[in-house]
Write an enzyme that holds these catalytic residues in place. Structure first.
Site, short mmCIF file in Angstrom:
data_model
loop_
_atom_site.label_atom_id
_atom_site.label_comp_id
_atom_site.label_asym_id
_atom_site.label_seq_id
_atom_site.Cartn_x
_atom_site.Cartn_y
_atom_site.Cartn_z
N HIS A 193 0.82 -1.21 0.00
CA HIS A 193 0.00 0.00 0.00
C HIS A 193 0.86 1.26 0.00
CE1 HIS A 193 -3.23 -2.75 0.82
NE2 HIS A 193 -2.73 -3.09 1.99
N HIS A 208 -7.15 -4.69 -1.09
CA HIS A 208 -6.48 -5.96 -1.39
C HIS A 208 -7.18 -6.68 -2.53
CE1 HIS A 208 -6.21 -5.06 2.96
NE2 HIS A 208 -4.93 -5.25 2.74
#
Lengths: 333, 333
Positions: free
Chosen positions: B57, B219
């Site tokens: 991320h 995700h």
């Protein structure tokens, strides 16, 4: 082609408007002819810095308009030179009585159009100098270029010449600094995937699932060699070695370093790539004084990266550290 | 799978090392157990802010370690929670006598592991509070989440709570501010493409050439609806409307706005997306006081974007504007 766009013909205008709406304190957007300029009028007597080129390389150049960098930027259509009308209008808009420096990446269309604009402005008594950036060591005489292509060094030139202009340096002095930065910068890039120009709708070039283009240009121009995908460290070594060698960077010298993403490269991969750049510099006895890792000069949705180095001395480091406030680079304010 | 990586098992360590080598003035990298902490020791008496979560991320969270934001960040493997050992070691390393605030995105593994670490620390007399971020309005009870997923608001919490801690606010006060930010933030995202987790080597989910995943998780968790690709303005409207509505943002209110790229979205597209966000806020009578456009919380090589809004008042704006110096966010210094 999957892109987050509205009408293909509006892409550049829409993105310019989005930039302006995100940063109304920094920039204004002139739609016709198209340019981005600082929201605030140029301080009287300040040398004006104007750049531009085809869109698709964001944040270059509109993202570098603001305090301490450019006064205006002229985006052409995607990967297409802006026209002289744009440079002329932008320069008139930001000229503050002390001349204009054009910062031009070395592509034939850009060079020609900035030259025409300079002539139009000169005929009207506005002094214009041009600095051509040609730092890509991969190849000579590429698809749209005689000589070397202009790539990552543009970021260095815009930041450092911008700082000099902000301090009130004369046109001759700003030009000297810009020339010094350009002369001491080199870059090279690699593509893991092609990019797709929206108006075309299909990839600019074909690249096999297991292949990379070593030395690629920022519009997908051919590089030095098509080769098999390999470890990031090996790829980065093939980028960094020619840059160090061409720049003749010696043990004990200092550098400003940019590990740049081509547009669709995740930051986690850029940091992995940068690790190798940093190791190579350390092993060569070159001090990385300042570092950028991220998307600074991109090629639409291309995956890949480029490495740019600038031989730095006290003068350039001090100007590098000077405050800057743009959408793409910001510190000290 | 085409990625700029060396060995798959080293990806997170290599990226952490790259971050540290790019910014040795800002951060240090502790390899075992793995965490990123500020290069400088925490000022005595300052509340320590620690976050973490699966890697992939970036710049979250390691890129937000530095003055005015986090004291430490614990990256797990890609899309995998870090373990309690990491949080415990990181917290011990940066604790300066005034307690620790854990900032935790609402994923079951993260919540559990931060809780275990907090218990270990409490047993040793270190006071720990935890703030759970759960701002994603797309769905409830997602793949790895009970309740709402934690996404873009994390950036708001880390910046604003970080500013409060930097000024010397007490643990109770920092927790109050962080809670206020989390309570007043909402987000929603869209995927144009899947991401590919390196250890798996194939896309996390299948998405047809003409399809998008509306409301996707960071995700690749399923969103609200699989639908046909459409104009950016339509897509952004479908993201922004639920965010405004869920937040019950009213005409005359103010907001901090983030139009965020998922990792492989070119900046030109993010500005096009942001144009629509700005238009919608203007048309709703909501003032965009501050704006971020770029890659702030990503999902590896996913293409797409997310929109996050924070209802802002004078207190939050003043803390937002406070100086920050991290790899991912920097201003005022």
């Amino acid at each position: 082609m999957k892109k987050l766009i509205d009408r293909i013909e509006d892409i550049v205008d829409d993105a310019c408007e989005g930039l302006m709406l995100a940063h109304p304190d920094l920039v204004r957007f002139n739609r016709e002819p198209r340019f981005i300029a600082r929201a605030a009028a140029t301080r009287s007597g300040k040398v004006a810095l104007v750049s531009g080129g085809g869109a698709g390389h964001e944040p270059l150049h509109g993202g570098y308009v603001g305090f301490g960098m450019l006064d205006a930027a002229c985006p052409g259509e995607v990967f297409t030179s802006p026209v002289p009308d744009q440079m002329e209008a932008a320069a008139r808009s930001v000229h503050a009585g002390s001349g204009v420096l054009f910062i031009v990446k070395n592509y034939t269309g850009d060079v020609m159009n900035f030259e025409l604009a300079a002539e139009l402005l000169a005929a009207d008594g506005i002094e214009v100098r041009s600095l051509i950036v040609a730092d890509d060591v991969a190849v000579r005489d590429s698809t749209w270029t005689a000589g070397r292509r202009g790539v990552g060094a543009t970021v260095f030139v815009e930041k450092i010449a911008g700082a000099a202009a902000e301090r009130g340096a004369s046109l001759t002095e700003v030009e000297r600094i810009a020339t010094k930065v350009a002369a001491n910068s080199r870059s090279m890039g690699v593509a893991l995937t092609s990019c797709t120009v929206p108006a075309k709708g299909s990839p600019t070039f074909e690249l096999g699932d297991g292949d990379i283009e070593m030395g690629v240009g920022i519009h997908g121009e051919p590089g030095r060699e098509r080769m098999a995908l390999r470890a990031a460290s090996d790829i980065v070594e093939m980028l960094t070695t020619p840059v160090i060698e061409d720049l003749e960077l010696k043990r004990g010298e200092r550098a400003i370093v940019m590990t740049n993403g081509m547009g669709s490269t995740p930051l986690i991969e850029l940091y992995i790539a940068h690790r190798k750049v940093a190791h190579m510099l350390r092993d060569s006895g070159i001090t990385a004084e300042r570092t950028l890792v991220g998307n600074y000069i991109t090629s639409l949705d291309m995956q890949g990266c480029s490495v740019s180095l600038l031989r730095a001395d006290a003068e350039l480091l001090e100007l590098w550290d000077a405050p800057v406030h743009t959408a793409g680079l910001r510190w000290g304010m």
